[in-house]
Design an enzyme around this catalytic site. Structure first.
Site, PDB file in Angstrom:
ATOM      1  CG  HIS A 121      -1.934  -1.014   1.351  1.00 34.97           C
ATOM      2  ND1 HIS A 121      -2.129  -1.755   2.493  1.00 34.97           N
ATOM      3  CD2 HIS A 121      -2.858  -1.463   0.471  1.00 34.97           C
ATOM      4  CE1 HIS A 121      -3.133  -2.605   2.314  1.00 34.97           C
ATOM      5  NE2 HIS A 121      -3.592  -2.451   1.098  1.00 34.97           N
ATOM      6  CE  LYS A 138     -13.628  -6.881   4.029  1.00 31.09           C
ATOM      7  NZ  LYS A 138     -13.087  -6.267   2.816  1.00 31.09           N
ATOM      8  NE  ARG A 169      -2.989  -7.389  -4.216  1.00 29.94           N
ATOM      9  CZ  ARG A 169      -3.784  -7.528  -3.184  1.00 29.94           C
ATOM     10  NH1 ARG A 169      -3.298  -7.844  -2.030  1.00 29.94           N
ATOM     11  NH2 ARG A 169      -5.084  -7.356  -3.319  1.00 29.94           N
ATOM     12  CB  SER A 181      -4.426  -6.326   4.924  1.00 26.02           C
ATOM     13  OG  SER A 181      -4.096  -5.092   4.362  1.00 26.02           O
TER      14      SER A 181
HETATM   15  P1  ADP Z   1      -9.853  -3.444  -0.474  1.00 27.84           P
HETATM   16  O1  ADP Z   1     -10.632  -4.024   0.661  1.00 27.84           O
HETATM   17  O2  ADP Z   1     -10.435  -2.194  -1.052  1.00 27.84           O
HETATM   18  O3  ADP Z   1      -9.388  -4.422  -1.533  1.00 27.84           O
HETATM   19  P2  ADP Z   1      -7.138  -3.318   0.461  1.00 27.84           P
HETATM   20  O4  ADP Z   1      -6.695  -2.586   1.657  1.00 27.84           O
HETATM   21  O5  ADP Z   1      -6.960  -4.797   0.456  1.00 27.84           O
HETATM   22  O6  ADP Z   1      -8.600  -2.855   0.285  1.00 27.84           O
HETATM   23  O7  ADP Z   1      -6.418  -2.730  -0.837  1.00 27.84           O
HETATM   24  C1  ADP Z   1      -6.579  -1.403  -1.249  1.00 27.84           C
HETATM   25  C2  ADP Z   1      -5.992  -1.254  -2.636  1.00 27.84           C
HETATM   26  O8  ADP Z   1      -4.596  -1.512  -2.600  1.00 27.84           O
HETATM   27  C3  ADP Z   1      -6.560  -2.231  -3.680  1.00 27.84           C
HETATM   28  O9  ADP Z   1      -6.613  -1.562  -4.925  1.00 27.84           O
HETATM   29  C4  ADP Z   1      -5.549  -3.342  -3.707  1.00 27.84           C
HETATM   30  O10 ADP Z   1      -5.543  -4.029  -4.941  1.00 27.84           O
HETATM   31  C5  ADP Z   1      -4.265  -2.541  -3.508  1.00 27.84           C
HETATM   32  N1  ADP Z   1      -3.204  -3.354  -2.929  1.00 27.84           N
HETATM   33  C6  ADP Z   1      -3.270  -4.161  -1.857  1.00 27.84           C
HETATM   34  N2  ADP Z   1      -2.094  -4.767  -1.625  1.00 27.84           N
HETATM   35  C7  ADP Z   1      -1.244  -4.336  -2.601  1.00 27.84           C
HETATM   36  C8  ADP Z   1       0.127  -4.617  -2.935  1.00 27.84           C
HETATM   37  N3  ADP Z   1       0.847  -5.491  -2.252  1.00 27.84           N
HETATM   38  N4  ADP Z   1       0.645  -3.994  -4.024  1.00 27.84           N
HETATM   39  C9  ADP Z   1      -0.113  -3.136  -4.738  1.00 27.84           C
HETATM   40  N5  ADP Z   1      -1.407  -2.841  -4.489  1.00 27.84           N
HETATM   41  C10 ADP Z   1      -1.964  -3.421  -3.431  1.00 27.84           C
END
Ligand code: ADP
Length: 168
Positions: free
Chosen positions: A22, A46, A95, A133
């Site tokens: 992130h 959630k 990803r 996460s």
């Molecule tokens: P959500 O619940 O909206 O998917 P996340 O916190 O999991 O929220 O992710 C937020 C954004 O960051 C999403 O667009 C996700 O694809 C991106 N993201 C999550 N992990 C990574 C990573 N390791 N590299 C690049 N983008 C990421």
């Protein structure tokens, strides 16, 4: 009133907790806008490990070096939040192909609802391609080392939170 000429991007997500993946997207996309708002989704349906306030604070602490980054939480639709903030771009990270289908559907739905707001995708840095996460929580839950997954400043908070959670 916001400045209409200011280019504002919104990076929405759960960030439960924020990872190095992130943070990489935040650092790279912050260079594309006058202001980048990292928007923490507070989803009542959630169950999150961290409260929205805790997630906001953690992101603030790891982005303090980026002067055009702001962090807030929101409920409801990202496009509505973007509209309220005068932003025209949503930033999302990709990803792998597994992200693509859902992200494409989301972006098209958002566009149908709010044609003036576009979604842009940044591909992950290869170092973080596997990182999520949920994986961080899973590794930390079994007492694994999460140093290479989350910013150093939030390491103790994640460990502490999981210990708290385990005691419940
Ligand atoms: P959500 O619940 O909206 O998917 P996340 O916190 O999991 O929220 O992710 C937020 C954004 O960051 C999403 O667009 C996700 O694809 C991106 N993201 C999550 N992990 C990574 C990573 N390791 N590299 C690049 N983008 C990421």
């Amino acid at each position: 009133m916001y400045n209409v000429r200011e280019k504002i991007g919104i990076y929405p997500g759960s960030f439960d907790p924020v990872t190095l993946g992130h943070l990489d997207i935040i650092e790279r996309s912050s260079k594309m806008f006058d202001k980048l708002i990292v928007a923490v989704l507070h989803n009542k349906n959630k169950k999150a490990l961290f409260s929205a306030e805790e997630r906001v604070k953690m992101i603030q602490s790891v982005t303090s070096h980026l002067c055009n980054v702001e962090v807030s939480s929101f409920e409801g639709l990202s496009v509505e939040f973007a509209r309220a903030k005068g932003a025209h771009v949503l930033v999302r990270g990709l990803r792998a192909v597994t992200d693509f289908e859902y992200e494409l559907q989301m972006a098209q739905t958002n566009r149908a609802m709010c044609p003036e707001i576009d979604t842009i995708f940044l591909t992950t840095d290869l170092r973080y391609a596997y990182l999520s996460s949920s994986i961080v929580k899973e590794v930390a839950y079994f007492d694994g080392n999460i140093e290479m997954f989350v910013p150093a400043a939030i390491l103790p908070l994640v460990k502490e939170k999981l210990m708290e959670d385990n005691r419940k």
